[in-house]
Scaffold this motif. Structure first.
Motif, PDB file in Angstrom:
ATOM      1  N   LEU A 198       0.819  -1.207   0.000  1.00  0.00           N
ATOM      2  CA  LEU A 198       0.000   0.000   0.000  1.00  0.00           C
ATOM      3  C   LEU A 198       0.854   1.259   0.000  1.00  0.00           C
ATOM      4  O   LEU A 198       1.862   1.348   0.709  1.00  0.00           O
ATOM      5  CB  LEU A 198      -0.922  -0.005   1.217  1.00  0.00           C
ATOM      6  CG  LEU A 198      -1.969  -1.128   1.180  1.00  0.00           C
ATOM      7  CD1 LEU A 198      -2.457  -1.452   2.570  1.00  0.00           C
ATOM      8  CD2 LEU A 198      -3.115  -0.747   0.266  1.00  0.00           C
TER       9      LEU A 198
ATOM     10  N   GLN B 256      -1.750   6.999   1.152  1.00  0.00           N
ATOM     11  CA  GLN B 256      -3.184   6.807   0.950  1.00  0.00           C
ATOM     12  C   GLN B 256      -3.940   6.866   2.269  1.00  0.00           C
ATOM     13  O   GLN B 256      -3.450   6.433   3.310  1.00  0.00           O
ATOM     14  CB  GLN B 256      -3.456   5.457   0.276  1.00  0.00           C
ATOM     15  CG  GLN B 256      -3.033   5.399  -1.175  1.00  0.00           C
ATOM     16  CD  GLN B 256      -3.383   4.063  -1.812  1.00  0.00           C
ATOM     17  OE1 GLN B 256      -3.792   3.119  -1.153  1.00  0.00           O
ATOM     18  NE2 GLN B 256      -3.209   3.979  -3.123  1.00  0.00           N
TER      19      GLN B 256
ATOM     20  N   SER C 252      -8.203   0.477  -2.081  1.00  0.00           N
ATOM     21  CA  SER C 252      -6.979  -0.272  -2.391  1.00  0.00           C
ATOM     22  C   SER C 252      -6.912  -1.591  -1.632  1.00  0.00           C
ATOM     23  O   SER C 252      -6.495  -2.616  -2.176  1.00  0.00           O
ATOM     24  CB  SER C 252      -5.743   0.579  -2.070  1.00  0.00           C
ATOM     25  OG  SER C 252      -5.683   1.707  -2.905  1.00  0.00           O
TER      26      SER C 252
ATOM     27  N   HIS D 218       1.350  -6.897  -5.264  1.00  0.00           N
ATOM     28  CA  HIS D 218       0.430  -5.967  -5.902  1.00  0.00           C
ATOM     29  C   HIS D 218       1.060  -4.598  -5.699  1.00  0.00           C
ATOM     30  O   HIS D 218       1.344  -4.196  -4.561  1.00  0.00           O
ATOM     31  CB  HIS D 218      -0.958  -5.980  -5.262  1.00  0.00           C
ATOM     32  CG  HIS D 218      -1.790  -7.169  -5.649  1.00  0.00           C
ATOM     33  ND1 HIS D 218      -1.939  -7.584  -6.955  1.00  0.00           N
ATOM     34  CD2 HIS D 218      -2.549  -8.007  -4.904  1.00  0.00           C
ATOM     35  CE1 HIS D 218      -2.738  -8.631  -6.995  1.00  0.00           C
ATOM     36  NE2 HIS D 218      -3.116  -8.922  -5.765  1.00  0.00           N
TER      37      HIS D 218
ATOM     38  N   TYR E 269       0.344  -0.564  -6.564  1.00  0.00           N
ATOM     39  CA  TYR E 269      -0.791   0.270  -6.954  1.00  0.00           C
ATOM     40  C   TYR E 269      -0.343   1.397  -7.879  1.00  0.00           C
ATOM     41  O   TYR E 269       0.647   2.075  -7.625  1.00  0.00           O
ATOM     42  CB  TYR E 269      -1.471   0.846  -5.714  1.00  0.00           C
ATOM     43  CG  TYR E 269      -2.128  -0.227  -4.885  1.00  0.00           C
ATOM     44  CD1 TYR E 269      -3.451  -0.587  -5.098  1.00  0.00           C
ATOM     45  CD2 TYR E 269      -1.411  -0.918  -3.904  1.00  0.00           C
ATOM     46  CE1 TYR E 269      -4.057  -1.591  -4.345  1.00  0.00           C
ATOM     47  CE2 TYR E 269      -2.000  -1.922  -3.151  1.00  0.00           C
ATOM     48  CZ  TYR E 269      -3.327  -2.250  -3.386  1.00  0.00           C
ATOM     49  OH  TYR E 269      -3.913  -3.248  -2.652  1.00  0.00           O
TER      50      TYR E 269
ATOM     51  N   SER F 125      -1.911   4.663 -10.397  1.00  0.00           N
ATOM     52  CA  SER F 125      -3.054   5.471 -10.788  1.00  0.00           C
ATOM     53  C   SER F 125      -3.294   5.321 -12.279  1.00  0.00           C
ATOM     54  O   SER F 125      -2.354   5.228 -13.062  1.00  0.00           O
ATOM     55  CB  SER F 125      -2.816   6.949 -10.462  1.00  0.00           C
ATOM     56  OG  SER F 125      -2.689   7.127  -9.083  1.00  0.00           O
TER      57      SER F 125
ATOM     58  N   PRO G  67      -6.982   3.930  -7.601  1.00  0.00           N
ATOM     59  CA  PRO G  67      -5.794   3.139  -7.948  1.00  0.00           C
ATOM     60  C   PRO G  67      -6.138   1.741  -8.467  1.00  0.00           C
ATOM     61  O   PRO G  67      -7.119   1.126  -8.061  1.00  0.00           O
ATOM     62  CB  PRO G  67      -5.046   3.045  -6.613  1.00  0.00           C
ATOM     63  CG  PRO G  67      -5.497   4.232  -5.844  1.00  0.00           C
ATOM     64  CD  PRO G  67      -6.922   4.451  -6.223  1.00  0.00           C
ATOM     65  N   LYS G  68      -5.280   1.264  -9.372  1.00  0.00           N
ATOM     66  CA  LYS G  68      -5.372  -0.106  -9.866  1.00  0.00           C
ATOM     67  C   LYS G  68      -4.269  -0.921  -9.210  1.00  0.00           C
ATOM     68  O   LYS G  68      -3.171  -0.424  -8.985  1.00  0.00           O
ATOM     69  CB  LYS G  68      -5.215  -0.129 -11.389  1.00  0.00           C
ATOM     70  CG  LYS G  68      -6.350   0.532 -12.136  1.00  0.00           C
ATOM     71  CD  LYS G  68      -6.146   0.478 -13.639  1.00  0.00           C
ATOM     72  CE  LYS G  68      -5.028   1.367 -14.110  1.00  0.00           C
ATOM     73  NZ  LYS G  68      -4.949   1.462 -15.582  1.00  0.00           N
ATOM     74  N   ALA G  69      -4.564  -2.174  -8.902  1.00  0.00           N
ATOM     75  CA  ALA G  69      -3.570  -3.066  -8.298  1.00  0.00           C
ATOM     76  C   ALA G  69      -2.910  -3.872  -9.411  1.00  0.00           C
ATOM     77  O   ALA G  69      -3.521  -4.754 -10.003  1.00  0.00           O
ATOM     78  CB  ALA G  69      -4.233  -3.988  -7.281  1.00  0.00           C
TER      79      ALA G  69
ATOM     80  N   TYR H 227      -4.092  -6.245 -14.697  1.00  0.00           N
ATOM     81  CA  TYR H 227      -4.563  -5.741 -13.421  1.00  0.00           C
ATOM     82  C   TYR H 227      -5.487  -6.774 -12.764  1.00  0.00           C
ATOM     83  O   TYR H 227      -5.798  -7.810 -13.347  1.00  0.00           O
ATOM     84  CB  TYR H 227      -5.315  -4.418 -13.638  1.00  0.00           C
ATOM     85  CG  TYR H 227      -4.562  -3.410 -14.456  1.00  0.00           C
ATOM     86  CD1 TYR H 227      -3.522  -2.666 -13.898  1.00  0.00           C
ATOM     87  CD2 TYR H 227      -4.855  -3.205 -15.800  1.00  0.00           C
ATOM     88  CE1 TYR H 227      -2.813  -1.740 -14.652  1.00  0.00           C
ATOM     89  CE2 TYR H 227      -4.150  -2.276 -16.568  1.00  0.00           C
ATOM     90  CZ  TYR H 227      -3.133  -1.550 -15.980  1.00  0.00           C
ATOM     91  OH  TYR H 227      -2.425  -0.646 -16.728  1.00  0.00           O
TER      92      TYR H 227
END
Length: 609
Positions: free
Chosen positions: A122, A126, A134, A214, A216, A218, A224-226, A426
């Motif tokens: 993470l 955030q 997330s 994963h 993250y 943007s 956010p995308k993992a 993703y």
């Protein structure tokens, strides 16, 4: 582009002797970067155990006064690994990890890698609904939280879909003293005591396609995308950077101030250290004033960077001993051409291992030949194609095929999706498909859209130009315009917003700017409260630097897309913008009206953004 940046055959041949001297490593790295064997154990756990066996007494990690040999760090990670396995976690599960740069994070990541558990790393800036999104996106079976992140986690804990325990590390040397844990958390430093410190059998059951992290990122969709970063990709970076590009040895130490929730520090820098059996000197965070002191104190011979980091160092007052430091190699991305040569000369840097890739990308460039002003050379299949900025799409010919740019020209960078260069995508299959172009040069082919404009400078070398779409880079971070728009639209007097990036002279990347339609006159807005609200919802790098107030409403196209190109061109230039503009100056806590005098100070570099 300067003509001198184009690579000619004589220039290339002049660099061959140096490359030949490192030929064994280059060949090994090249082979590793093209690995396709899905039955061979690979990845971080395998590589770290190998180095720990070959160089057990070597220093693996240093932070401040804490130092760990490979043997010690490996044993620590093993105890965490065995404890997690005892909880029932196993290969394929995910654990949310929210720790700042410190040894506990390193040991945790190694432990997860050995177990085959995917660590969702993470972004420590955030908070609020972004943090909730997330964590819930990856459905973790446990969460490992550092004391430094406790407040932001507790603020949203009731919204988190964590199917298992919350584990905790106190913010101290937990090997010496585990410290107390708050109610509702298991003290991980305490419960691993007595666990076996032998290597687990699970390490050698991680393969090419198995998830490792994963990370993250943007994207154009907002939150956010993992990105799935698997053991195979780590192995390829380990070979490509560790053996081919960065080339560290047992006596080398790499100083890293970059956050380990990003791939530049976590993968590129750390993998290079492990490959060379050297030491990682990990800073909690970046400090321009303390940087060279730490480098000299720990005798670091290399460091990792993003472009802004180098600029901050370059803007520090010059000292007679600037070049009197042990650093010979730096590795990173985003070193601006405007300071490239000056930076090398001032600080006595021999090699700039600039590279280009992204957390989700299947194409990478590395500056193997040590040229200036280039992201380097790529051995994998890529294409730079002509791009229509106004239409926001690649150009195609009469047959419907894309068109490659010529030497010296810029276009959109694509990476061919093959068995050797897969696109892992993703966690969301729909987002994965949107990132792929099909039938690009022939029917049935598939290419990953990097979203970046690059220039072909010859002999499979490229030069970074700019980012496209609804994401821009600022302070070395990707900023999602949609995410910022969503926060703005939920904040106070904002009725509608459009966010974009604008260039500020002397800075790297683009600063955030937002055009706003308000429900009241801008003079009636409580700008102090508005600024504070944004600071609570957004990380500092995502808070817009400029606000443009438009009472007439945000202009859109016939398909209701925001007219961002015009806004980007007008920037914050008061002579071109007829609307009121506000600015959040460095060190200030409230937006203030932009005046011609302030604008002149910004453009002349008086303010350090």
């Amino acid at each position: 582009m300067r003509h001198t940046d184009v690579i000619t055959l004589p220039k290339l041949l002049a660099r061959v002797p140096d490359v030949i001297g490192h030929l064994p490593g280059l060949i090994k790295g090249s082979r590793m970067s093209k690995i396709t064997d899905t039955q061979k154990p690979v990845g971080l756990g395998v590589a770290f155990e190998r180095t720990a066996k070959l160089h057990p007494a070597g220093i693996a990690l240093i932070q401040d006064e804490r130092a760990f040999t490979y043997r010690t760090l490996n044993a620590w990670a093993n105890r965490i690994c065995h404890y997690l396995a005892g909880l029932g976690l196993s290969k394929g599960d995910t654990v949310a990890v929210n720790l700042e740069n410190r040894p506990e994070l390193i040991a945790t990541v190694i432990a997860c890698a050995k177990l085959g558990v995917c660590a969702a790393l993470l972004n420590t800036s955030q908070k609020g609904k972004v943090l909730v999104h997330s964590i819930n996106l990856v459905t973790p079976k446990a969460a490992i939280i550092g004391a430094e992140q406790l407040a932001v986690v507790e603020a949203v804990r009731g919204q988190l879909a964590v199917d298992g325990p919350f584990l905790y590390f106190a913010d101290q040397d937990t090997l010496a003293d585990p410290g107390p844990a708050p109610e509702g958390y298991i003290n991980l430093a305490e419960v691993i005591h007595g666990r076996p410190d032998e290597n687990p059998a699970s390490t050698y059951h991680t393969y090419l396609r198995d998830p490792l992290f994963h990370i993250y990122t943007s994207g154009t969709t907002g939150l956010p995308k993992a990105v799935v970063f698997n053991h195979g990709r780590w192995e390829k970076a380990y070979g490509g950077f560790g053996y081919s590009s960065v080339r560290l040895g047992e006596q080398d130490r790499l100083y890293c101030t970059l956050p380990f929730y990003h791939a530049t520090g976590l993968v590129v820098c750390w993998a290079s250290v492990i490959a060379g059996q050297g030491g990682l000197v990990l800073a909690r965070r970046f400090s321009a004033s303390a940087f060279w002191h730490e480098v000299r104190k720990h005798n670091c011979t290399a460091f990792g960077y993003v472009g802004e980091l180098c600029r901050y160092l370059y803007e520090q007052p010059e000292r007679p001993d600037d070049a009197d430091n042990p650093v010979h190699t730096i590795v990173g991305n985003g070193l601006r051409p405007g300071i490239w040569k000056g930076f090398k000369q001032r600080f006595g840097i021999e090699r700039v291992a600039e590279f280009y890739t992204a957390s989700e990308s299947n194409v990478a460039f590395t500056n193997v030949f040590n040229f200036d002003n280039t992201v380097g050379f790529s051995p994998v299949s890529y294409a730079i194609v002509r791009y229509d900025k106004d239409g926001d799409r690649p150009l195609r010919d009469r047959r419907g095929r894309m068109i490659r740019v010529g030497k010296g020209e810029a276009g959109l960078m694509l990476g061919e999706i093959t068995d050797k260069t897969p696109f892992d995508g993703y966690t969301d299959p729909e987002k994965t498909e949107k990132a792929i172009f099909r039938d690009v040069f022939k029917k049935g082919d598939a290419w990953f859209n990097t979203g970046d404009l690059m220039r072909d400078i010859g002999f499979r070398h490229a030069q970074f130009v700019d980012r496209l779409g609804d994401t821009f880079r600022w302070k070395g971070e990707n900023v999602s315009t949609t995410e910022v728009e969503q926060i703005l639209d939920d904040t106070g007097p904002v009725v509608e917003s459009v966010v974009y990036g604008v260039e500020i002279p002397g800075t790297n990347g683009r600063a955030g700017m937002a055009e706003l339609r308000l429900d009241r006159a801008h003079g009636e807005v409580d700008w102090a409260a508005f600024t504070a609200a944004l600071g609570e919802q957004l990380p500092p790098f995502a808070v817009p630097v400029f606000l443009r107030i438009n009472d007439q409403g945000v202009e859109t196209t016939g398909t209701f897309k925001h007219q961002k190109n015009k806004l980007k061109e007008e920037k914050y230039d008061l002579e071109r913008v007829g609307d009121p503009v506000y600015v959040l100056l460095p060190g200030e806590r409230v937006y203030q009206p932009l005046t011609p005098e302030i604008q002149k100070g910004i453009d002349s570099g008086r303010y350090r953004f």
